[in-house]
Write a protein that holds these residues in place. Structure first.
Motif, PDB file in Angstrom:
ATOM      1  N   GLY A 157       0.784  -1.221   0.000  1.00 51.73           N
ATOM      2  CA  GLY A 157       0.000   0.000   0.000  1.00 51.73           C
ATOM      3  C   GLY A 157       0.817   1.271   0.000  1.00 51.73           C
ATOM      4  N   ASN A 158       1.942   1.313  -0.715  1.00 54.44           N
ATOM      5  CA  ASN A 158       2.820   2.481  -0.711  1.00 54.44           C
ATOM      6  C   ASN A 158       2.909   3.211  -2.047  1.00 54.44           C
ATOM      7  N   HIS A 159       2.076   2.895  -2.985  1.00 51.03           N
ATOM      8  CA  HIS A 159       2.080   3.565  -4.293  1.00 51.03           C
ATOM      9  C   HIS A 159       3.418   3.409  -5.018  1.00 51.03           C
ATOM     10  N   ILE A 160       4.060   2.262  -4.868  1.00 45.33           N
ATOM     11  CA  ILE A 160       5.325   1.998  -5.548  1.00 45.33           C
ATOM     12  C   ILE A 160       5.002   1.614  -6.986  1.00 45.33           C
ATOM     13  N   CYS A 161       5.534   2.384  -7.927  1.00 45.37           N
ATOM     14  CA  CYS A 161       5.160   2.244  -9.335  1.00 45.37           C
ATOM     15  C   CYS A 161       6.227   1.599 -10.208  1.00 45.37           C
ATOM     16  N   LYS A 162       7.476   1.563  -9.748  1.00 46.25           N
ATOM     17  CA  LYS A 162       8.564   1.074 -10.583  1.00 46.25           C
ATOM     18  C   LYS A 162       9.248  -0.127  -9.950  1.00 46.25           C
ATOM     19  N   LEU A 163       9.390  -1.202 -10.722  1.00 44.30           N
ATOM     20  CA  LEU A 163      10.123  -2.371 -10.234  1.00 44.30           C
ATOM     21  C   LEU A 163      11.572  -2.023  -9.933  1.00 44.30           C
ATOM     22  N   SER A 164      12.103  -1.016 -10.603  1.00 40.33           N
ATOM     23  CA  SER A 164      13.492  -0.619 -10.377  1.00 40.33           C
ATOM     24  C   SER A 164      13.716  -0.153  -8.931  1.00 40.33           C
ATOM     25  N   PRO A 200      21.179  -8.840   2.042  1.00 42.79           N
ATOM     26  CA  PRO A 200      21.466 -10.264   1.872  1.00 42.79           C
ATOM     27  C   PRO A 200      20.580 -11.212   2.680  1.00 42.79           C
ATOM     28  N   PHE A 201      19.919 -10.735   3.726  1.00 39.11           N
ATOM     29  CA  PHE A 201      19.111 -11.614   4.577  1.00 39.11           C
ATOM     30  C   PHE A 201      17.610 -11.462   4.354  1.00 39.11           C
ATOM     31  N   LEU A 202      17.211 -10.579   3.439  1.00 35.84           N
ATOM     32  CA  LEU A 202      15.788 -10.338   3.205  1.00 35.84           C
ATOM     33  C   LEU A 202      15.115 -11.605   2.695  1.00 35.84           C
ATOM     34  N   HIS A 203      14.176 -12.147   3.466  1.00 33.82           N
ATOM     35  CA  HIS A 203      13.497 -13.375   3.060  1.00 33.82           C
ATOM     36  C   HIS A 203      11.988 -13.207   2.919  1.00 33.82           C
ATOM     37  N   THR A 204      11.428 -12.122   3.448  1.00 28.91           N
ATOM     38  CA  THR A 204       9.991 -11.914   3.367  1.00 28.91           C
ATOM     39  C   THR A 204       9.714 -10.474   2.973  1.00 28.91           C
ATOM     40  N   ILE A 205       8.871 -10.296   1.959  1.00 29.63           N
ATOM     41  CA  ILE A 205       8.513  -8.954   1.504  1.00 29.63           C
ATOM     42  C   ILE A 205       7.044  -8.936   1.103  1.00 29.63           C
ATOM     43  N   THR A 206       6.378  -7.838   1.397  1.00 27.78           N
ATOM     44  CA  THR A 206       5.021  -7.640   0.892  1.00 27.78           C
ATOM     45  C   THR A 206       5.000  -6.349   0.093  1.00 27.78           C
ATOM     46  N   LEU A 207       4.386  -6.421  -1.052  1.00 30.52           N
ATOM     47  CA  LEU A 207       4.236  -5.261  -1.925  1.00 30.52           C
ATOM     48  C   LEU A 207       2.822  -5.170  -2.501  1.00 30.52           C
ATOM     49  N   HIS A 208       1.932  -6.049  -2.049  1.00 28.00           N
ATOM     50  CA  HIS A 208       0.577  -6.002  -2.593  1.00 28.00           C
ATOM     51  C   HIS A 208      -0.036  -4.627  -2.306  1.00 28.00           C
ATOM     52  N   GLY A 209      -0.957  -4.213  -3.150  1.00 28.50           N
ATOM     53  CA  GLY A 209      -1.559  -2.899  -2.998  1.00 28.50           C
ATOM     54  C   GLY A 209      -0.738  -1.782  -3.614  1.00 28.50           C
ATOM     55  N   THR A 268       0.755  -5.112 -10.728  1.00 31.95           N
ATOM     56  CA  THR A 268       0.033  -5.353 -11.983  1.00 31.95           C
ATOM     57  C   THR A 268       0.989  -5.609 -13.146  1.00 31.95           C
ATOM     58  N   GLU A 269       2.281  -5.424 -12.903  1.00 31.24           N
ATOM     59  CA  GLU A 269       3.273  -5.722 -13.946  1.00 31.24           C
ATOM     60  C   GLU A 269       3.224  -7.210 -14.263  1.00 31.24           C
ATOM     61  N   ARG A 270       3.308  -7.536 -15.521  1.00 33.62           N
ATOM     62  CA  ARG A 270       3.156  -8.921 -15.970  1.00 33.62           C
ATOM     63  C   ARG A 270       4.156  -9.877 -15.312  1.00 33.62           C
ATOM     64  N   GLU A 271       5.393  -9.461 -15.176  1.00 35.78           N
ATOM     65  CA  GLU A 271       6.432 -10.340 -14.631  1.00 35.78           C
ATOM     66  C   GLU A 271       6.835  -9.939 -13.214  1.00 35.78           C
ATOM     67  N   ARG A 305       6.203 -10.999 -10.070  1.00 36.97           N
ATOM     68  CA  ARG A 305       6.699 -12.005  -9.129  1.00 36.97           C
ATOM     69  C   ARG A 305       8.032 -12.591  -9.596  1.00 36.97           C
ATOM     70  N   MET A 306       8.156 -12.891 -10.878  1.00 31.32           N
ATOM     71  CA  MET A 306       9.426 -13.419 -11.399  1.00 31.32           C
ATOM     72  C   MET A 306      10.536 -12.388 -11.222  1.00 31.32           C
ATOM     73  N   HIS A 307      10.208 -11.129 -11.437  1.00 35.14           N
ATOM     74  CA  HIS A 307      11.203 -10.076 -11.269  1.00 35.14           C
ATOM     75  C   HIS A 307      11.716 -10.046  -9.823  1.00 35.14           C
ATOM     76  N   LEU A 308      10.807 -10.132  -8.865  1.00 32.31           N
ATOM     77  CA  LEU A 308      11.209 -10.130  -7.454  1.00 32.31           C
ATOM     78  C   LEU A 308      12.058 -11.344  -7.109  1.00 32.31           C
ATOM     79  N   ILE A 309      11.655 -12.509  -7.586  1.00 35.33           N
ATOM     80  CA  ILE A 309      12.401 -13.734  -7.293  1.00 35.33           C
ATOM     81  C   ILE A 309      13.805 -13.646  -7.889  1.00 35.33           C
ATOM     82  N   GLY A 310      13.910 -13.126  -9.100  1.00 33.09           N
ATOM     83  CA  GLY A 310      15.213 -12.987  -9.743  1.00 33.09           C
ATOM     84  C   GLY A 310      16.095 -11.925  -9.107  1.00 33.09           C
TER      85      GLY A 310
END
Length: 172
Positions: A92-99, A108-117, A122-125, A127-132
């Motif tokens: 819920g932070n109005h983040i618009c760019k995957l960059s 290096p230790f980040l294992h859990t992230i939420t970005l829904h909202g 809505t970007e097509r890729e 989840r794959m972008h985040l995993i990569g």
């Protein structure tokens, strides 16, 4: 975070939780979690100074909740200084760019992230972008990252960045 916000934070007592707040001999907070949700912060400048004033172990903050900020946040140099960060809620932070999320690869230790909202979901890729980008991530938006998703992400990344050579040489 402007200096007046930091002063307010220093003079206000945190909301009581289920357990009493623990403090060290200097009256600094002993906690690995910082919750800054449901506020109107649009800038995190001064966050590190505020953390060092409030927390006994500010550089080992491992859980940061910055939800529903109502404004876009920049991750530059602020969140990436929290090298021990393991859990980051940014829904819920109005983040618009995957960059913007790419900068979190420095954690290096980040294992859990939420970005829904956020618009980026809505970007097509998305989840794959985040995993990569975040190779240690195990949970995205409260959903586990599977082995199959990692394999598909690997294929997706190779298709986007084909190697100039395949490693095989052809002899004429």
């Amino acid at each position: 975070m402007s200096s007046c916000v930091s002063v307010d934070m220093l003079s206000d007592e945190p909301n009581p939780g289920a357990r009493p707040l623990k403090r060290d001999s200097e009256q600094k907070i002993l906690s690995a979690t910082l919750r800054l949700n449901n506020n109107f912060l649009s800038d995190l400048t001064g966050l590190m100074d505020t953390l060092s004033a409030l927390y006994a172990t500010h550089f080992t903050t491992s859980n940061l909740l910055l939800t529903k900020q109502h404004h876009s946040l920049s991750f530059r140099q602020v969140l990436t200084q929290l090298k021990e960060l393991r859990l980051l809620y940014l829904h819920g932070n109005h983040i618009c760019k995957l960059s913007e999320v790419d900068k979190l690869a420095a954690l290096p230790f980040l294992h859990t992230i939420t970005l829904h909202g956020n618009p980026i979901v809505t970007e097509r890729e998305y989840r794959m972008h985040l995993i990569g980008t975040l190779p240690h991530v195990k949970m995205i938006d409260f959903s586990a990252v599977t082995k199959q998703e990692r394999e598909l992400t690997s294929v997706w990344q190779r298709s986007r960045n084909p190697r100039k050579s395949t490693g095989h040489s052809k002899v004429d």
